[in-house]
Design a protein around this motif. Structure first.
Motif, PDB file in Angstrom:
ATOM      1  N   ALA A 241       0.826  -1.213   0.000  1.00 34.10           N
ATOM      2  CA  ALA A 241       0.000   0.000   0.000  1.00 34.10           C
ATOM      3  C   ALA A 241       0.856   1.257   0.000  1.00 34.10           C
ATOM      4  O   ALA A 241       0.399   2.311  -0.418  1.00 34.10           O
ATOM      5  CB  ALA A 241      -0.921   0.005   1.214  1.00 34.10           C
ATOM      6  N   TYR A 242       2.098   1.169   0.462  1.00 35.41           N
ATOM      7  CA  TYR A 242       2.966   2.339   0.495  1.00 35.41           C
ATOM      8  C   TYR A 242       3.521   2.694  -0.871  1.00 35.41           C
ATOM      9  O   TYR A 242       4.110   3.746  -1.044  1.00 35.41           O
ATOM     10  CB  TYR A 242       4.118   2.142   1.483  1.00 35.41           C
ATOM     11  N   GLU A 243       3.345   1.825  -1.858  1.00 32.75           N
ATOM     12  CA  GLU A 243       3.813   2.140  -3.207  1.00 32.75           C
ATOM     13  C   GLU A 243       3.184   3.437  -3.707  1.00 32.75           C
ATOM     14  O   GLU A 243       3.849   4.256  -4.334  1.00 32.75           O
ATOM     15  CB  GLU A 243       3.475   1.004  -4.180  1.00 32.75           C
ATOM     16  N   GLY A 244       1.909   3.631  -3.411  1.00 28.44           N
ATOM     17  CA  GLY A 244       1.220   4.861  -3.803  1.00 28.44           C
ATOM     18  C   GLY A 244       1.827   6.080  -3.138  1.00 28.44           C
ATOM     19  O   GLY A 244       1.931   7.140  -3.744  1.00 28.44           O
ATOM     20  N   LEU A 245       2.245   5.925  -1.890  1.00 31.25           N
ATOM     21  CA  LEU A 245       2.895   7.021  -1.174  1.00 31.25           C
ATOM     22  C   LEU A 245       4.216   7.370  -1.836  1.00 31.25           C
ATOM     23  O   LEU A 245       4.520   8.539  -2.056  1.00 31.25           O
ATOM     24  CB  LEU A 245       3.131   6.636   0.292  1.00 31.25           C
ATOM     25  N   PHE A 246       4.995   6.360  -2.194  1.00 27.98           N
ATOM     26  CA  PHE A 246       6.290   6.610  -2.829  1.00 27.98           C
ATOM     27  C   PHE A 246       6.109   7.276  -4.197  1.00 27.98           C
ATOM     28  O   PHE A 246       6.879   8.153  -4.566  1.00 27.98           O
ATOM     29  CB  PHE A 246       7.094   5.318  -2.954  1.00 27.98           C
ATOM     30  N   MET A 247       5.080   6.879  -4.936  1.00 28.69           N
ATOM     31  CA  MET A 247       4.800   7.507  -6.228  1.00 28.69           C
ATOM     32  C   MET A 247       4.369   8.961  -6.025  1.00 28.69           C
ATOM     33  O   MET A 247       4.797   9.842  -6.770  1.00 28.69           O
ATOM     34  CB  MET A 247       3.704   6.737  -6.972  1.00 28.69           C
ATOM     35  N   LEU A 248       3.548   9.209  -5.018  1.00 29.17           N
ATOM     36  CA  LEU A 248       3.109  10.568  -4.714  1.00 29.17           C
ATOM     37  C   LEU A 248       4.294  11.445  -4.345  1.00 29.17           C
ATOM     38  O   LEU A 248       4.420  12.573  -4.820  1.00 29.17           O
ATOM     39  CB  LEU A 248       2.089  10.541  -3.566  1.00 29.17           C
ATOM     40  N   LEU A 249       5.193  10.921  -3.528  1.00 29.32           N
ATOM     41  CA  LEU A 249       6.366  11.694  -3.117  1.00 29.32           C
ATOM     42  C   LEU A 249       7.298  11.976  -4.288  1.00 29.32           C
ATOM     43  O   LEU A 249       8.005  12.970  -4.282  1.00 29.32           O
ATOM     44  CB  LEU A 249       7.118  10.970  -2.003  1.00 29.32           C
ATOM     45  N   GLY A 250       7.290  11.120  -5.290  1.00 27.39           N
ATOM     46  CA  GLY A 250       8.095  11.349  -6.480  1.00 27.39           C
ATOM     47  C   GLY A 250       7.609  12.556  -7.269  1.00 27.39           C
ATOM     48  O   GLY A 250       8.370  13.187  -7.992  1.00 27.39           O
ATOM     49  N   GLU A 251       6.314  12.877  -7.129  1.00 27.55           N
ATOM     50  CA  GLU A 251       5.739  14.012  -7.845  1.00 27.55           C
ATOM     51  C   GLU A 251       5.812  15.301  -7.040  1.00 27.55           C
ATOM     52  O   GLU A 251       5.696  16.383  -7.599  1.00 27.55           O
ATOM     53  CB  GLU A 251       4.289  13.709  -8.198  1.00 27.55           C
ATOM     54  N   LEU A 252       5.964  15.184  -5.718  1.00 28.88           N
ATOM     55  CA  LEU A 252       6.007  16.362  -4.855  1.00 28.88           C
ATOM     56  C   LEU A 252       7.439  16.802  -4.624  1.00 28.88           C
ATOM     57  O   LEU A 252       8.353  15.988  -4.593  1.00 28.88           O
ATOM     58  CB  LEU A 252       5.370  16.049  -3.495  1.00 28.88           C
ATOM     59  N   ARG A 253       7.625  18.074  -4.426  1.00 31.95           N
ATOM     60  CA  ARG A 253       8.949  18.577  -4.084  1.00 31.95           C
ATOM     61  C   ARG A 253       9.220  18.324  -2.602  1.00 31.95           C
ATOM     62  O   ARG A 253      10.294  17.938  -2.215  1.00 31.95           O
ATOM     63  CB  ARG A 253       9.042  20.060  -4.413  1.00 31.95           C
ATOM     64  N   SER A 254       8.232  18.584  -1.769  1.00 28.36           N
ATOM     65  CA  SER A 254       8.326  18.305  -0.341  1.00 28.36           C
ATOM     66  C   SER A 254       6.918  18.267   0.223  1.00 28.36           C
ATOM     67  O   SER A 254       5.988  18.793  -0.363  1.00 28.36           O
ATOM     68  CB  SER A 254       9.153  19.376   0.376  1.00 28.36           C
ATOM     69  N   ALA A 255       6.766  17.624   1.361  1.00 31.28           N
ATOM     70  CA  ALA A 255       5.460  17.542   2.013  1.00 31.28           C
ATOM     71  C   ALA A 255       5.668  17.302   3.497  1.00 31.28           C
ATOM     72  O   ALA A 255       6.568  16.566   3.901  1.00 31.28           O
ATOM     73  CB  ALA A 255       4.636  16.412   1.412  1.00 31.28           C
ATOM     74  N   SER A 256       4.826  17.934   4.285  1.00 30.54           N
ATOM     75  CA  SER A 256       4.880  17.712   5.727  1.00 30.54           C
ATOM     76  C   SER A 256       4.083  16.453   6.055  1.00 30.54           C
ATOM     77  O   SER A 256       3.337  15.935   5.209  1.00 30.54           O
ATOM     78  CB  SER A 256       4.285  18.907   6.472  1.00 30.54           C
ATOM     79  N   VAL A 257       4.220  15.979   7.277  1.00 30.64           N
ATOM     80  CA  VAL A 257       3.467  14.796   7.688  1.00 30.64           C
ATOM     81  C   VAL A 257       1.969  15.101   7.653  1.00 30.64           C
ATOM     82  O   VAL A 257       1.178  14.258   7.216  1.00 30.64           O
ATOM     83  CB  VAL A 257       3.913  14.322   9.090  1.00 30.64           C
ATOM     84  N   ALA A 258       1.578  16.296   8.060  1.00 31.13           N
ATOM     85  CA  ALA A 258       0.156  16.668   8.028  1.00 31.13           C
ATOM     86  C   ALA A 258      -0.380  16.653   6.594  1.00 31.13           C
ATOM     87  O   ALA A 258      -1.509  16.203   6.348  1.00 31.13           O
ATOM     88  CB  ALA A 258      -0.041  18.041   8.659  1.00 31.13           C
ATOM     89  N   GLN A 259       0.434  17.114   5.645  1.00 34.31           N
ATOM     90  CA  GLN A 259       0.011  17.095   4.245  1.00 34.31           C
ATOM     91  C   GLN A 259      -0.088  15.663   3.729  1.00 34.31           C
ATOM     92  O   GLN A 259      -1.028  15.315   3.002  1.00 34.31           O
ATOM     93  CB  GLN A 259       0.984  17.901   3.392  1.00 34.31           C
ATOM     94  N   LEU A 260       0.866  14.809   4.087  1.00 37.07           N
ATOM     95  CA  LEU A 260       0.810  13.406   3.662  1.00 37.07           C
ATOM     96  C   LEU A 260      -0.390  12.701   4.286  1.00 37.07           C
ATOM     97  O   LEU A 260      -0.991  11.824   3.670  1.00 37.07           O
ATOM     98  CB  LEU A 260       2.109  12.678   4.046  1.00 37.07           C
TER      99      LEU A 260
END
Length: 71
Positions: free
Chosen positions: A12-31
């Motif tokens: 399920a974390y694969e989607g998170l890793f793909m999302l982070l690849g598109e973002l420059r940075s993100a806080s935990v609250a944003q994630l």
């Protein structure tokens, strides 16, 4: 001292890793809002922001994510 089981990220974390690849940075609250909350809402589970912090910390501890200081 209690021995911990080896950590393997769920698929399920694969989607998170793909999302982070598109973002420059993100806080935990944003994630929490972008990834964890919608995913678990579909599974009828609630996840607190604190739980999201713990999951992110575990991923960092095992080298899947890295935290950078803000400027």
């Amino acid at each position: 001292m209690k021995k911990q089981a080896p950590f393997f990220p769920e698929p399920a974390y694969e989607g998170l890793f793909m999302l982070l690849g598109e973002l420059r940075s993100a806080s935990v609250a944003q994630l929490h809002e972008l990834f964890f909350k919608p995913r678990l809402a579909r599974a009828c589970q609630s996840l607190s922001l604190r739980s999201t912090y713990n999951r992110i910390a575990t991923l960092q501890k095992h080298g899947y994510l890295k935290s950078y200081p803000t400027v």
